[in-house]
Design an enzyme around this catalytic site. Sequence first.
Site, PDB file in Angstrom:
ATOM      1  N   ASN A  13       0.868  -1.184   0.000  1.00  0.00           N
ATOM      2  CA  ASN A  13       0.000   0.000   0.000  1.00  0.00           C
ATOM      3  C   ASN A  13       0.900   1.227   0.000  1.00  0.00           C
ATOM      4  OD1 ASN A  13      -1.826   2.027   0.495  1.00  0.00           O
ATOM      5  ND2 ASN A  13      -2.286   1.416   2.602  1.00  0.00           N
ATOM      6  N   TRP A  14       0.986   1.868  -1.166  1.00  0.00           N
ATOM      7  CA  TRP A  14       1.918   3.000  -1.298  1.00  0.00           C
ATOM      8  C   TRP A  14       1.402   4.272  -0.634  1.00  0.00           C
ATOM      9  CZ3 TRP A  14       3.636   2.924  -7.175  1.00  0.00           C
ATOM     10  CH2 TRP A  14       4.346   1.741  -7.425  1.00  0.00           C
ATOM     11  N   LYS A  15       0.127   4.315  -0.305  1.00  0.00           N
ATOM     12  CA  LYS A  15      -0.477   5.540   0.257  1.00  0.00           C
ATOM     13  C   LYS A  15      -0.201   6.720  -0.699  1.00  0.00           C
ATOM     14  CE  LYS A  15      -0.181   3.379   4.709  1.00  0.00           C
ATOM     15  NZ  LYS A  15      -0.226   3.509   6.146  1.00  0.00           N
ATOM     16  N   HIS A  98      -9.782   1.607   4.767  1.00  0.00           N
ATOM     17  CA  HIS A  98      -8.493   1.684   5.481  1.00  0.00           C
ATOM     18  C   HIS A  98      -8.659   2.621   6.676  1.00  0.00           C
ATOM     19  CE1 HIS A  98      -4.357   2.737   6.385  1.00  0.00           C
ATOM     20  NE2 HIS A  98      -4.009   1.631   5.762  1.00  0.00           N
ATOM     21  N   GLU A 100      -6.955   4.945   7.753  1.00  0.00           N
ATOM     22  CA  GLU A 100      -6.717   6.363   7.448  1.00  0.00           C
ATOM     23  C   GLU A 100      -7.947   6.982   6.784  1.00  0.00           C
ATOM     24  OE1 GLU A 100      -2.961   5.717   5.475  1.00  0.00           O
ATOM     25  OE2 GLU A 100      -2.124   5.171   7.422  1.00  0.00           O
ATOM     26  N   GLU A 170      -6.143  -4.755  10.417  1.00  0.00           N
ATOM     27  CA  GLU A 170      -5.060  -3.811  10.659  1.00  0.00           C
ATOM     28  C   GLU A 170      -5.334  -3.058  11.954  1.00  0.00           C
ATOM     29  OE1 GLU A 170      -2.833  -2.527   6.899  1.00  0.00           O
ATOM     30  OE2 GLU A 170      -4.675  -1.382   6.929  1.00  0.00           O
ATOM     31  N   GLY A 176       1.958   2.085  10.893  1.00  0.00           N
ATOM     32  CA  GLY A 176       2.950   3.148  10.792  1.00  0.00           C
ATOM     33  C   GLY A 176       3.647   3.484  12.099  1.00  0.00           C
ATOM     34  N   SER A 216       2.807  -2.288  10.475  1.00  0.00           N
ATOM     35  CA  SER A 216       4.237  -2.402  10.769  1.00  0.00           C
ATOM     36  C   SER A 216       4.826  -3.762  10.409  1.00  0.00           C
ATOM     37  CB  SER A 216       4.519  -2.053  12.239  1.00  0.00           C
ATOM     38  OG  SER A 216       4.188  -0.700  12.477  1.00  0.00           O
ATOM     39  N   GLY A 238       4.725   1.218   4.781  1.00  0.00           N
ATOM     40  CA  GLY A 238       6.085   1.752   4.701  1.00  0.00           C
ATOM     41  C   GLY A 238       7.103   0.804   4.086  1.00  0.00           C
TER      42      GLY A 238
HETATM   43  P1  PGA Z   1       2.485   0.196   7.693  1.00  0.00           P
HETATM   44  O1  PGA Z   1       1.038   0.491   7.043  1.00  0.00           O
HETATM   45  O2  PGA Z   1       2.965  -1.115   7.104  1.00  0.00           O
HETATM   46  O3  PGA Z   1       3.324   1.350   7.298  1.00  0.00           O
HETATM   47  O4  PGA Z   1       2.262   0.080   9.167  1.00  0.00           O
HETATM   48  C1  PGA Z   1       0.116  -0.529   6.812  1.00  0.00           C
HETATM   49  C2  PGA Z   1      -1.132   0.031   6.178  1.00  0.00           C
HETATM   50  O5  PGA Z   1      -1.511   1.163   6.497  1.00  0.00           O
HETATM   51  O6  PGA Z   1      -1.773  -0.624   5.349  1.00  0.00           O
END
Ligand code: PGA
Length: 254
Positions: A13-15, A98, A100, A170, A176, A216, A238
């Site tokens: 997931n590149w965001k 997600h 976010e 998640e 993150g 993470s 990340g």
């Molecule tokens: P992260 O993000 O691996 O940076 O913790 C995971 C995600 O938001 O899908």
Amino acid sequence: MTDPNRKGFVIGNWKMYKTVAASIDYTRALLDACSQPVIDVGLAVPFTAILAVAEALEGTPILVGAQNMHDSKEGAFTGEISAGMILEAGARFVLLGHSERRNLFGEDSAFVNRKAKMALEAGLLPVVCIGETAIQRETHETAEVLTRQLLESLDGITPEQMRRVAIAYEPVWAIGTGVSATPEQAQVEHAFCRQVVYSKWGREAGQKLRILYGGSVKVQNAASLMAKPDIDGLLIGGASLDPKGFCEIIQACK
Ligand code: PGA
């Protein structure tokens, strides 16, 4: 070991990272390092990069997907994007709900549910994200939160359609932060989610459903997470941004 009913699925997931040019460079580097993955691999990229990444991935088993979409076919929704638009650009799956999106943009499970139905109708694989916050975990509300998010986000979806859905567990506190759930913690919640699916959609739907863990994930913990029986894949933020590092994670998941 992942159940033989379910093929492993690792998604990067590149965001909101990478221009079109950077996306093409990344995709080429990933294909150089990892051209024949033995598990399913997906890249959830920014909307602007879907077309270019789909072209760069043509003829390979790696899938491109989007990170969000709207629930309507079309309409006066300034700044939004439809299932048909991302599908035409080359997306084969879409992340929905997600944390976010839920926390920063106020999306609730009812909205996620409408999006999931629209994604299925369009022929996209929805990857529906759920997870508890740190406070909800501390106050022992995890089971209740996961049940509610699952049942509301997937309301009205038939057992047959569930075959074309994936879930990502998640925990919000792990995204993150560098603090991943342990494989044991994640296994407990994955098994719990699968029980919810068994009781609502039946044994077959539950056995076939792929539940990915996200939060993470790094090359150091990928294999031990994937070794758990109910962890069928990984959703990686990340650590997916570097193609070589992402390839190492894919290879650790064999
Ligand atoms: P992260 O993000 O691996 O940076 O913790 C995971 C995600 O938001 O899908």
